[in-house]
Scaffold this motif. Sequence first.
Motif, PDB file in Angstrom:
ATOM      1  N   THR A 217       0.222  -0.798  -0.187  1.00  0.00           N
ATOM      2  CA  THR A 217       0.438   0.027   0.098  1.00  0.00           C
ATOM      3  C   THR A 217       0.862   1.407  -0.219  1.00  0.00           C
ATOM      4  O   THR A 217       0.638   2.268  -0.622  1.00  0.00           O
ATOM      5  CB  THR A 217      -1.088  -0.421   1.646  1.00  0.00           C
TER       6      THR A 217
ATOM      7  N   LYS B 225       2.302   1.967  -3.671  1.00  0.00           N
ATOM      8  CA  LYS B 225       1.198   2.455  -4.442  1.00  0.00           C
ATOM      9  C   LYS B 225       1.235   4.515  -3.711  1.00  0.00           C
ATOM     10  O   LYS B 225       1.262   4.685  -4.547  1.00  0.00           O
ATOM     11  CB  LYS B 225      -0.534   2.714  -3.562  1.00  0.00           C
TER      12      LYS B 225
ATOM     13  N   ASP C  22      -1.681  -6.928  -7.284  1.00  0.00           N
ATOM     14  CA  ASP C  22      -1.358  -6.025  -6.107  1.00  0.00           C
ATOM     15  C   ASP C  22      -3.688  -7.236  -4.753  1.00  0.00           C
ATOM     16  O   ASP C  22      -2.783  -6.491  -3.940  1.00  0.00           O
ATOM     17  CB  ASP C  22      -2.437  -4.415  -6.662  1.00  0.00           C
TER      18      ASP C  22
ATOM     19  N   ASN D 235      -1.631  -7.822  -1.644  1.00  0.00           N
ATOM     20  CA  ASN D 235      -2.685  -7.356  -0.136  1.00  0.00           C
ATOM     21  C   ASN D 235      -3.172  -8.281   0.474  1.00  0.00           C
ATOM     22  O   ASN D 235      -3.494  -7.865   1.651  1.00  0.00           O
ATOM     23  CB  ASN D 235      -3.222  -6.133  -0.276  1.00  0.00           C
TER      24      ASN D 235
END
Length: 153
Positions: free
Chosen positions: A96, A100, A117, A121
């Motif tokens: 994260t 990102k 992703d 995650n």
Amino acid sequence: MSGRTVLSGVLFGIGVAGFIDETVFHQLLHWHHFYDKSTPEVSLVSDGLFHAFGWFAAIAALFLFADIRRRGGLRMARWWGAVLVGAGGFQLYDGTIQHKLLGLHQIRYDVNLLPYDLTWNILACIMIAIGIVLLVLTRPAHLTRPAPTPAGG
């Protein structure tokens, strides 16, 4: 002693997750580096610093582990719960914040990132959830009993 057990486990989880990330995704698969926004030399140095951080976290964790074990306070299920929280927490932070928010690197390049992703995650969240369950189930007895009420109160 329980707090030191958790600290040791979390540090070890961070170190192991970092080691696996560095070894598999950086070195073996060549998917990314810790910092991909510069020259190959800078990327390689960033990988080295990242690897050193993970190594030091794991070594510090093992020194704590040895001390806790020597003092007779080691509870392996609690330690493994903390390892999962540390590894999952590292992975969620990586997926994260680093991927990102800061954009230091992506899991892969030139592919649809969504499946990567999500997998990254979701696995992190699963590790954290299992780790928390283990930590709750193994918390010290004085934290699981309700506090006594005063007589006549």
